[in-house]
Scaffold this motif. Sequence first.
Motif, mmCIF file in Angstrom:
data_model
loop_
_atom_site.group_PDB
_atom_site.id
_atom_site.type_symbol
_atom_site.label_atom_id
_atom_site.label_comp_id
_atom_site.label_asym_id
_atom_site.label_seq_id
_atom_site.Cartn_x
_atom_site.Cartn_y
_atom_site.Cartn_z
ATOM 1 N N LEU A 20 0.833 -1.198 0.000
ATOM 2 C CA LEU A 20 0.000 0.000 0.000
ATOM 3 C C LEU A 20 0.872 1.254 0.000
ATOM 4 C CD1 LEU A 20 -2.749 1.354 0.080
ATOM 5 C CD2 LEU A 20 -2.706 1.118 2.580
ATOM 6 N N ASP A 21 1.899 1.273 0.832
ATOM 7 C CA ASP A 21 2.800 2.432 0.873
ATOM 8 C C ASP A 21 3.430 2.697 -0.487
ATOM 9 O OD1 ASP A 21 2.242 2.802 3.557
ATOM 10 O OD2 ASP A 21 4.103 1.859 4.264
ATOM 11 N N ALA A 22 3.815 1.640 -1.186
ATOM 12 C CA ALA A 22 4.419 1.805 -2.507
ATOM 13 C C ALA A 22 3.425 2.432 -3.479
ATOM 14 C CB ALA A 22 4.909 0.463 -3.043
ATOM 15 N N ARG A 23 2.163 2.010 -3.426
ATOM 16 C CA ARG A 23 1.132 2.586 -4.298
ATOM 17 C C ARG A 23 0.874 4.049 -3.941
ATOM 18 N NH1 ARG A 23 -0.938 -0.572 -8.593
ATOM 19 N NH2 ARG A 23 -0.264 -2.669 -8.096
ATOM 20 N N ILE A 24 0.818 4.343 -2.654
ATOM 21 C CA ILE A 24 0.598 5.724 -2.209
ATOM 22 C C ILE A 24 1.739 6.611 -2.684
ATOM 23 C CG2 ILE A 24 0.495 7.217 -0.170
ATOM 24 C CD1 ILE A 24 -0.979 4.838 1.249
ATOM 25 N N ASP A 25 2.958 6.133 -2.533
ATOM 26 C CA ASP A 25 4.131 6.921 -2.931
ATOM 27 C C ASP A 25 4.195 7.148 -4.432
ATOM 28 O OD1 ASP A 25 4.892 7.073 -0.287
ATOM 29 O OD2 ASP A 25 6.408 5.492 -0.439
ATOM 30 N N ALA A 26 3.642 6.224 -5.212
ATOM 31 C CA ALA A 26 3.744 6.296 -6.674
ATOM 32 C C ALA A 26 2.668 7.171 -7.319
ATOM 33 C CB ALA A 26 3.679 4.894 -7.270
ATOM 34 N N ALA A 27 1.666 7.588 -6.563
ATOM 35 C CA ALA A 27 0.535 8.319 -7.147
ATOM 36 C C ALA A 27 0.404 9.713 -6.550
ATOM 37 C CB ALA A 27 -0.758 7.542 -6.919
ATOM 38 N N ASP A 28 0.062 10.681 -7.399
ATOM 39 C CA ASP A 28 -0.237 12.020 -6.888
ATOM 40 C C ASP A 28 -1.527 11.992 -6.075
ATOM 41 O OD1 ASP A 28 1.978 13.040 -8.209
ATOM 42 O OD2 ASP A 28 0.831 13.630 -9.965
ATOM 43 N N LEU A 84 -10.267 6.181 1.819
ATOM 44 C CA LEU A 84 -9.329 7.256 2.137
ATOM 45 C C LEU A 84 -8.768 7.797 0.835
ATOM 46 C CD1 LEU A 84 -7.145 5.982 5.141
ATOM 47 C CD2 LEU A 84 -8.981 7.643 5.177
ATOM 48 N N LEU A 85 -8.766 9.110 0.712
ATOM 49 C CA LEU A 85 -8.158 9.769 -0.429
ATOM 50 C C LEU A 85 -6.781 10.269 -0.012
ATOM 51 C CD1 LEU A 85 -8.206 10.967 -3.293
ATOM 52 C CD2 LEU A 85 -9.281 13.012 -2.297
ATOM 53 N N PHE A 86 -5.771 9.875 -0.773
ATOM 54 C CA PHE A 86 -4.400 10.319 -0.536
ATOM 55 C C PHE A 86 -4.008 11.300 -1.624
ATOM 56 C CE2 PHE A 86 -4.691 6.398 1.732
ATOM 57 C CZ PHE A 86 -3.839 6.535 2.804
ATOM 58 N N GLU A 87 -3.368 12.383 -1.221
ATOM 59 C CA GLU A 87 -2.802 13.350 -2.160
ATOM 60 C C GLU A 87 -1.365 13.593 -1.755
ATOM 61 O OE1 GLU A 87 -5.354 16.795 -2.334
ATOM 62 O OE2 GLU A 87 -6.881 15.678 -3.441
ATOM 63 N N ASP A 88 -0.461 13.410 -2.698
ATOM 64 C CA ASP A 88 0.969 13.579 -2.445
ATOM 65 C C ASP A 88 1.428 12.795 -1.217
ATOM 66 O OD1 ASP A 88 1.267 15.300 -4.676
ATOM 67 O OD2 ASP A 88 0.499 16.970 -3.474
ATOM 68 N N GLY A 89 0.895 11.580 -1.064
ATOM 69 C CA GLY A 89 1.319 10.684 0.003
ATOM 70 C C GLY A 89 0.617 10.844 1.333
ATOM 71 N N ASP A 90 -0.246 11.847 1.451
ATOM 72 C CA ASP A 90 -0.925 12.098 2.726
ATOM 73 C C ASP A 90 -2.417 11.817 2.623
ATOM 74 O OD1 ASP A 90 1.401 13.067 4.058
ATOM 75 O OD2 ASP A 90 1.137 14.984 3.024
ATOM 76 N N PRO A 91 -3.003 11.191 3.660
ATOM 77 C CA PRO A 91 -4.458 11.018 3.661
ATOM 78 C C PRO A 91 -5.116 12.377 3.900
ATOM 79 C CG PRO A 91 -3.527 10.198 5.716
ATOM 80 C CD PRO A 91 -2.378 10.622 4.844
ATOM 81 N N VAL A 92 -5.998 12.784 2.990
ATOM 82 C CA VAL A 92 -6.598 14.112 3.093
ATOM 83 C C VAL A 92 -8.108 14.076 3.318
ATOM 84 C CG1 VAL A 92 -4.784 15.262 1.771
ATOM 85 C CG2 VAL A 92 -6.779 14.349 0.572
ATOM 86 N N ARG A 93 -8.750 12.954 2.990
ATOM 87 C CA ARG A 93 -10.199 12.846 3.196
ATOM 88 C C ARG A 93 -10.553 11.413 3.533
ATOM 89 N NH1 ARG A 93 -14.148 15.467 -0.660
ATOM 90 N NH2 ARG A 93 -15.227 15.735 1.304
ATOM 91 N N ARG A 94 -11.621 11.253 4.307
ATOM 92 C CA ARG A 94 -12.098 9.933 4.733
ATOM 93 C C ARG A 94 -13.609 9.873 4.525
ATOM 94 N NH1 ARG A 94 -10.619 6.143 8.832
ATOM 95 N NH2 ARG A 94 -8.694 7.322 8.954
ATOM 96 N N LEU A 95 -14.065 8.726 4.021
ATOM 97 C CA LEU A 95 -15.496 8.471 3.870
ATOM 98 C C LEU A 95 -15.757 7.086 4.431
ATOM 99 C CD1 LEU A 95 -18.246 9.424 2.728
ATOM 100 C CD2 LEU A 95 -17.588 8.365 0.554
ATOM 101 N N ALA A 96 -16.496 7.020 5.535
ATOM 102 C CA ALA A 96 -16.771 5.750 6.202
ATOM 103 C C ALA A 96 -18.264 5.631 6.480
ATOM 104 C CB ALA A 96 -15.964 5.645 7.493
ATOM 105 N N ASP A 97 -19.053 5.772 5.401
ATOM 106 C CA ASP A 97 -20.508 5.766 5.523
ATOM 107 C C ASP A 97 -21.139 4.490 4.993
ATOM 108 O OD1 ASP A 97 -20.306 8.301 6.564
ATOM 109 O OD2 ASP A 97 -20.871 9.319 4.715
ATOM 110 N N GLY A 98 -20.375 3.395 4.907
ATOM 111 C CA GLY A 98 -20.905 2.156 4.350
ATOM 112 C C GLY A 98 -20.991 2.263 2.837
#
Length: 110
Positions: A20-28, A84-98
Amino acid sequence: MQETNDADTTPTHVETAADLDARIDAADRLLVEFYTDGCGACAAMEPILGVVARETGVPVVTVNPRDDPALIDEYRIESVPTLLLFEDGDPVRRLADGFVGAERVIDFLA
């Protein structure tokens, strides 16, 4: 419309925090769905996430945090599905509504 390739339009499954970390690091920008096996709402999200990836060009990764329990604490997963939405490696938004529809997820990404 943003041009995408096949890798960007189909959700990809990863099994470990390192993957997962590798995917996060590879994507804007990256959308991650945390799910568990046997979760009906999670299974129903799979085709929705494919639509979202195709329409937005944002790559989607799915991960079962039970496969690597460190993910549960690291990303504070209290329920599934959690997006979770990641931008530039950081989680910036969360949606946990089922279960939510494609339009809601697309709005979440905007």
